[in-house]
Design a protein around this motif. Structure first.
Motif, PDB file in Angstrom:
ATOM      1  N   PRO A  18      48.990  40.005  41.334  1.00 34.21           N
ATOM      2  CA  PRO A  18      49.194  39.206  40.255  1.00 34.21           C
ATOM      3  C   PRO A  18      47.901  38.527  39.981  1.00 34.21           C
ATOM      4  CG  PRO A  18      50.989  38.460  41.645  1.00 34.21           C
ATOM      5  CD  PRO A  18      50.040  39.535  42.335  1.00 34.21           C
ATOM      6  N   ALA A  19      46.830  38.189  40.972  1.00 32.71           N
ATOM      7  CA  ALA A  19      45.533  37.787  40.784  1.00 32.71           C
ATOM      8  C   ALA A  19      44.517  38.665  40.019  1.00 32.71           C
ATOM      9  CB  ALA A  19      44.857  37.228  41.985  1.00 32.71           C
ATOM     10  N   LEU A  20      44.711  39.939  40.611  1.00 30.82           N
ATOM     11  CA  LEU A  20      43.928  41.002  39.883  1.00 30.82           C
ATOM     12  C   LEU A  20      44.532  41.569  38.342  1.00 30.82           C
ATOM     13  CD1 LEU A  20      43.525  43.431  42.990  1.00 30.82           C
ATOM     14  CD2 LEU A  20      42.037  41.748  41.930  1.00 30.82           C
ATOM     15  N   LEU A  21      45.706  41.488  38.190  1.00 28.38           N
ATOM     16  CA  LEU A  21      46.410  41.549  36.927  1.00 28.38           C
ATOM     17  C   LEU A  21      46.001  40.465  35.876  1.00 28.38           C
ATOM     18  CD1 LEU A  21      49.883  42.869  37.942  1.00 28.38           C
ATOM     19  CD2 LEU A  21      48.185  44.253  36.865  1.00 28.38           C
ATOM     20  N   LEU A  22      45.984  39.227  36.552  1.00 36.25           N
ATOM     21  CA  LEU A  22      45.388  38.143  35.563  1.00 36.25           C
ATOM     22  C   LEU A  22      43.960  38.309  35.261  1.00 36.25           C
ATOM     23  CD1 LEU A  22      46.062  35.379  34.310  1.00 36.25           C
ATOM     24  CD2 LEU A  22      45.227  34.319  36.495  1.00 36.25           C
ATOM     25  N   ARG A  23      43.292  38.677  36.092  1.00 34.51           N
ATOM     26  CA  ARG A  23      41.848  39.129  35.656  1.00 34.51           C
ATOM     27  C   ARG A  23      41.927  40.149  34.355  1.00 34.51           C
ATOM     28  NH1 ARG A  23      38.197  40.480  40.595  1.00 34.51           N
ATOM     29  NH2 ARG A  23      39.178  38.722  41.460  1.00 34.51           N
TER      30      ARG A  23
ATOM     31  N   LEU B 295      51.196  36.307  34.312  1.00 31.79           N
ATOM     32  CA  LEU B 295      51.162  35.397  33.288  1.00 31.79           C
ATOM     33  C   LEU B 295      51.629  34.097  33.694  1.00 31.79           C
ATOM     34  CD1 LEU B 295      53.514  38.058  30.909  1.00 31.79           C
ATOM     35  CD2 LEU B 295      51.019  37.119  30.712  1.00 31.79           C
ATOM     36  N   ALA B 296      52.375  33.762  34.786  1.00 28.89           N
ATOM     37  CA  ALA B 296      52.584  32.798  35.123  1.00 28.89           C
ATOM     38  C   ALA B 296      51.741  31.639  35.301  1.00 28.89           C
ATOM     39  CB  ALA B 296      53.543  32.585  36.178  1.00 28.89           C
ATOM     40  N   GLU B 297      50.381  32.265  35.539  1.00 26.04           N
ATOM     41  CA  GLU B 297      49.092  31.683  35.764  1.00 26.04           C
ATOM     42  C   GLU B 297      48.236  31.535  34.492  1.00 26.04           C
ATOM     43  OE1 GLU B 297      48.715  29.999  38.836  1.00 26.04           O
ATOM     44  OE2 GLU B 297      50.713  30.861  39.350  1.00 26.04           O
TER      45      GLU B 297
ATOM     46  N   GLY C  73      54.606  41.630  39.328  1.00 19.45           N
ATOM     47  CA  GLY C  73      53.296  41.199  39.413  1.00 19.45           C
ATOM     48  C   GLY C  73      52.779  40.769  37.989  1.00 19.45           C
ATOM     49  N   LEU C  74      53.092  41.390  37.054  1.00 14.95           N
ATOM     50  CA  LEU C  74      52.980  40.865  35.595  1.00 14.95           C
ATOM     51  C   LEU C  74      53.355  39.608  35.431  1.00 14.95           C
ATOM     52  CD1 LEU C  74      52.829  44.473  34.050  1.00 14.95           C
ATOM     53  CD2 LEU C  74      50.946  43.249  33.964  1.00 14.95           C
TER      54      LEU C  74
END
Length: 307
Positions: free
Chosen positions: A186-191, A236-238, A231-232
């Motif tokens: 999730p952190a890498l996807l958010l980036r 999006l939650a962040e 993960g996506l």
């Protein structure tokens, strides 16, 4: 102590224990069937969110004082948090008294809690199998192969064959095989979502709106596996700027939870079915707030036939 005194003491203690917001409503609800794993996951997420917010607001001195509270006070605080969990799990507590007054019904979840709950659901969904990735919208059907050949079927017209350009996330475009290799962290996807770039010069959305649209479009119409979808949703939650609008119906009359992303161009809205993690509808601003595009996704999945 006599039997009568013990019984009276027990009654008083139970009354004291249940003296918290929502306690009476929970007592009135009586015995219910054990909740499902998905409901428990939603309740746990709500408890964790409540604890984080409570600890974040409390000064250090207050936290130290709370460390030596009486056992009775401890149990009352735990039960109060469990009442919040019951609300998050779908139990409607009517007439809950809070510091800001009396409200009826459940309080809306935060976008973070909702999306993390949906992420739990998405991770349990089956990937399926089939030769084509089929997407059926309110205007057409598309069939995409792993080699990225696409067939579009529009009612009353001859099927049209072409190449599908791929799904965009951040500054990259992915084909079907690329999605299988895409990180599920999730952190890498958010980036990637936060560092998105415009795919073409005629797009006027701001980068934040583009990233949100790309991620939700990928969730709506791409053959993303359960772990990538989960993960996506967690990414999006962040993402800042996402809020829960509430329970609504999409253009096809299906019920879901609407989320909104407030970007520089306007507000982008998506409707998600919380029990399946399916994205039902996406409405995005195009150049201006009034100039909007809407896509209603009636069904998606793998199939071996066209038509």
């Amino acid at each position: 102590m006599s039997t009568h005194d013990m019984e009276e003491t027990g009654v008083i203690e139970r009354q004291a224990l249940m003296d918290f917001p929502g306690g009476k409503a929970l007592q009135a609800a009586g015995r219910v069937e054990p909740p499902s794993a998905q409901v428990l996951a939603r309740a746990l997420a709500a408890v964790e969110e409540a604890v984080r917010e409570d600890v974040g607001r409390a000064p250090r001195e207050e936290v130290r004082k709370d460390a030596v509270v009486t056992p009775l006070r401890k149990r009352r605080r735990v039960l109060a948090v469990l009442a919040l969990a019951a609300v998050a799990a779908g139990v409607t507590v009517v007439g809950v008294n809070t510091d800001t007054g009396t409200r009826h019904g459940t309080q809306p979840q935060s976008a973070s809690v909702f999306l993390n709950n949906v992420a739990e659901v998405a991770a349990t969904q089956s990937a399926g199998s089939g030769r084509y990735w089929k997407v059926r919208t309110d205007s057409a059907e598309s069939y995409i192969t792993r080699s990225m050949d696409a067939t579009y079927v529009i009612s009353g017209r001859t099927p049209r064959k072409t190449r599908f350009p791929g799904w965009r996330l951040g500054s990259k475009t992915y084909d079907w095989n690329g999605l299988d290799r895409l990180t599920t962290n999730p952190a890498l996807l958010l980036r990637q979502i936060e560092t998105t770039t415009k795919a073409s010069a005629d797009q006027d959305e701001d980068a934040g709106t583009l990233g949100f649209v790309q991620a939700t479009t990928l969730l709506a119409n791409a053959p993303a596996g359960p772990q990538l979808r989960s993960g996506l949703f967690r990414a999006l939650a962040e993402l800042k700027g996402v809020t829960v609008v509430g329970t609504v119906k999409d253009s096809a009359g299906r019920t879901g939870t609407e989320l909104a992303y407030h970007g520089g161009v306007g507000t982008t809205k998506v409707i998600i079915a919380p029990k399946t993690g399916t994205l039902l509808e996406l409405t995005e601003p195009w150049r201006t707030e009034k100039d909007q595009r809407r896509a209603t996704y009636l069904s998606t999945g793998l199939t071996d036939t066209i038509g």
